[in-house]
Design an enzyme around this catalytic site. Sequence first.
Site, PDB file in Angstrom:
ATOM      1  N   ARG A   1       0.807  -1.222   0.000  1.00 28.74           N
ATOM      2  CA  ARG A   1       0.000   0.000   0.000  1.00 28.74           C
ATOM      3  C   ARG A   1       0.840   1.273   0.000  1.00 28.74           C
ATOM      4  O   ARG A   1       0.399   2.326  -0.477  1.00 28.74           O
ATOM      5  CB  ARG A   1      -0.909  -0.029   1.239  1.00 28.74           C
ATOM      6  CG  ARG A   1      -2.060   0.950   1.202  1.00 28.74           C
ATOM      7  CD  ARG A   1      -2.863   0.843   2.493  1.00 28.74           C
ATOM      8  NE  ARG A   1      -2.050   1.191   3.632  1.00 28.74           N
ATOM      9  CZ  ARG A   1      -2.164   0.631   4.846  1.00 28.74           C
ATOM     10  NH1 ARG A   1      -3.051  -0.309   5.066  1.00 28.74           N
ATOM     11  NH2 ARG A   1      -1.390   1.015   5.835  1.00 28.74           N
TER      12      ARG A   1
ATOM     13  N   TYR B   1     -13.540  21.381 -11.062  1.00 31.42           N
ATOM     14  CA  TYR B   1     -14.195  20.078 -11.190  1.00 31.42           C
ATOM     15  C   TYR B   1     -15.221  19.934 -10.053  1.00 31.42           C
ATOM     16  O   TYR B   1     -14.889  20.123  -8.873  1.00 31.42           O
ATOM     17  CB  TYR B   1     -13.099  19.015 -11.079  1.00 31.42           C
ATOM     18  CG  TYR B   1     -13.530  17.592 -11.238  1.00 31.42           C
ATOM     19  CD1 TYR B   1     -14.116  17.143 -12.418  1.00 31.42           C
ATOM     20  CD2 TYR B   1     -13.315  16.671 -10.217  1.00 31.42           C
ATOM     21  CE1 TYR B   1     -14.481  15.814 -12.568  1.00 31.42           C
ATOM     22  CE2 TYR B   1     -13.669  15.343 -10.366  1.00 31.42           C
ATOM     23  CZ  TYR B   1     -14.263  14.926 -11.539  1.00 31.42           C
ATOM     24  OH  TYR B   1     -14.602  13.613 -11.679  1.00 31.42           O
TER      25      TYR B   1
ATOM     26  N   ASP C   1      -4.930  21.968 -10.467  1.00 30.43           N
ATOM     27  CA  ASP C   1      -5.470  20.794 -11.155  1.00 30.43           C
ATOM     28  C   ASP C   1      -5.091  20.975 -12.620  1.00 30.43           C
ATOM     29  O   ASP C   1      -5.634  21.832 -13.319  1.00 30.43           O
ATOM     30  CB  ASP C   1      -6.986  20.704 -10.971  1.00 30.43           C
ATOM     31  CG  ASP C   1      -7.577  19.440 -11.604  1.00 30.43           C
ATOM     32  OD1 ASP C   1      -6.996  18.933 -12.600  1.00 30.43           O
ATOM     33  OD2 ASP C   1      -8.623  18.955 -11.121  1.00 30.43           O
TER      34      ASP C   1
ATOM     35  N   LYS D   1      -7.437  10.537 -17.411  1.00 35.42           N
ATOM     36  CA  LYS D   1      -7.774  11.173 -18.677  1.00 35.42           C
ATOM     37  C   LYS D   1      -6.698  10.871 -19.718  1.00 35.42           C
ATOM     38  O   LYS D   1      -6.666   9.790 -20.264  1.00 35.42           O
ATOM     39  CB  LYS D   1      -7.969  12.681 -18.454  1.00 35.42           C
ATOM     40  CG  LYS D   1      -8.931  13.000 -17.300  1.00 35.42           C
ATOM     41  CD  LYS D   1     -10.378  12.643 -17.608  1.00 35.42           C
ATOM     42  CE  LYS D   1     -11.284  12.546 -16.392  1.00 35.42           C
ATOM     43  NZ  LYS D   1     -11.407  13.727 -15.565  1.00 35.42           N
TER      44      LYS D   1
HETATM   45  C1  LIG Z   1     -11.819  13.670 -14.135  1.00 30.37           C
HETATM   46  C2  LIG Z   1     -11.241  14.800 -13.393  1.00 30.37           C
HETATM   47  C3  LIG Z   1     -10.835  14.659 -12.069  1.00 30.37           C
HETATM   48  C4  LIG Z   1     -11.045  13.386 -11.289  1.00 30.37           C
HETATM   49  O1  LIG Z   1     -10.394  12.267 -11.812  1.00 30.37           O
HETATM   50  P1  LIG Z   1     -10.911  10.801 -11.440  1.00 30.37           P
HETATM   51  O2  LIG Z   1      -9.797   9.903 -11.792  1.00 30.37           O
HETATM   52  O3  LIG Z   1     -12.156  10.584 -12.229  1.00 30.37           O
HETATM   53  O4  LIG Z   1     -11.188  10.813  -9.965  1.00 30.37           O
HETATM   54  C5  LIG Z   1     -10.271  15.744 -11.452  1.00 30.37           C
HETATM   55  N1  LIG Z   1     -10.109  16.919 -12.079  1.00 30.37           N
HETATM   56  C6  LIG Z   1     -10.486  17.093 -13.358  1.00 30.37           C
HETATM   57  C7  LIG Z   1     -10.268  18.411 -14.007  1.00 30.37           C
HETATM   58  C8  LIG Z   1     -11.063  16.045 -14.049  1.00 30.37           C
HETATM   59  O5  LIG Z   1     -11.476  16.242 -15.305  1.00 30.37           O
END
Ligand SMILES: *Cc1c(COP(=O)(O)O)cnc(C)c1O
Length: 396
Positions: free
Chosen positions: A58, A111, A183, A208
Site C-alpha cells: 500500500r 471540477y 489541477d 484522462k
Molecule cells: C476527471 C477529473 C478529475 C477526477 O479524476 P478521477 O480519476 O475521475 O477521480 C479531477 N479533475 C479534473 C479536471 C477532471 O477532469
Amino acid sequence: MTAAGKGPRTRLTHLGRRTHEHAGAVNLPPYRASTILFPTLTELESFDPTHRKVRYGRTGTPSSFAFEEAMADLEGGHAAVSFGSGLQALTTTLLALVKAGDHILVADSCYAPTRIFCRDTLGRMGVETTFYDPQIGAGIAGLIRPATTLVLVESPGSLTFEVQDFPAIAQAAKSAGCRVVADNTWAAGVYFRPLEHGADISIQACTKYVVGHADANLGVAVCRDEDTYLLVKHAAVDLGATASADELYLGLRGLRTLTLRLAQHQETGLALAQWLAGQREVRRVLHPALPGCPGHELWQRDFTGACGLFAVEFDLSLPRPALAAFVDGMALFGMGYSWGGYESLVLPSTPGSRIRTAVPWTGGTLVRFHAGLEDVEDLLQDLDVAFTHLREALTP
Ligand SMILES: *Cc1c(COP(=O)(O)O)cnc(C)c1O
C-alpha cells in the site's frame, strides 16, 4: 539508459522502465504485492521515513515508484505521489495541507466533485472555502484573509474553460504565504507546467490523457520540493490512499504515447471547434485556443498547446427535447463522463446553480465535446447529422 538532459519525448519513452531489473523486458511488469518479505530482522527494522523503500504494497512498490518518477519528470517537479483516482489525489492533497480554522480559495470553475469535497467534507472539519471568479487574476489578493492558507487553481476550468492568470494568482498567493495547488488535468503536464508558474503541487487525473484509453482511474500529485512531498506522502499513507499495480502499469504505458496522442486530439479538436463555431445555433465555442474563450490571450501566453476538450454554448437555453435530439442521434460521439481516451465524447454540461456560486452561469445551453482519434471527416459528418436533428426539433 539515463534519460536525464534529453528531450521530453525521449524522456517519456525511457523513464521508469528499469529494463535490466526484470529480464530485459521493455515494459516494467506490474508489481502486484501486498506483503513484502524481509530476509533479516535488521532489514525488517530499517524504516525509510520518506517511504521510498518497498515495505508494504500500500505504501509503495516498484510500479508506483516508476510511475511517480516519470510523472515528476513530466511536470518538472521534485517528487510525486500516485493515487487511485484524480479525485483521491485532490482530496488527499487538500487534507495534507489544511487544518481546522483555515480558509481556502478555490476556483468557481473547478471540477464539481472537488467543490463538493471542499464544501461538505472540509466544511464539516472547520475549513472554510470561498469560491472565486476564475478570471479574478491578481485581484485574488482582495480575497485573502489572515486565515487563508491555500489557493486552488484549475485552468482552464472544467465545463466553462476560463483560462486563469496563473502567474498573477500564484504571486498574490505566495506573497500572502499561501500554498498554490493546481489541477492540471486539461494540459496533461505537456501543454502547461504549473510548477514553473508558481504552483507548489500539480495534480492530474491521469485517468484522462495519461492512461488515455478509458480503462483505469489513476491520479498523481507532483510536488515542488521535499517538504511538500513529505506532507502529501504522509497524508496518503495515513489515509491508505494508493493506486493498484495494473492501473500504474496502464499509466506508465500511456505516458509512452502521450505527446503523440495529444497532438492528434489537439488537431481534431480545433477542426471540430472551428466547424461548430460556424453553425447558426452556436453563440460561442469555449476552446482556449480560439478567440472568444475567456482567457484566450492567457492561454496564448502561458500554454504550448490545447487538448481535445472544449465546449459549445448555444444561442439559447435549448428545450430538453431539442437537446435530446441533438445528443441522442450521434453515432460516433459517445455520451458519458470523463474524457482523454481515444474516443470522441459529448456531454450536456450547463453548470447548475449548486456547482457555480461566485459567477453563476447565465448563458445558453453548454455541450462539452471531447475530440477522439477517429477520422475528422467522420466526426464532422456525425455532427452535421446531429445539427439536422436539432433543427428539426427546434422547428415548430
Ligand atoms: C476527471 C477529473 C478529475 C477526477 O479524476 P478521477 O480519476 O475521475 O477521480 C479531477 N479533475 C479534473 C479536471 C477532471 O477532469
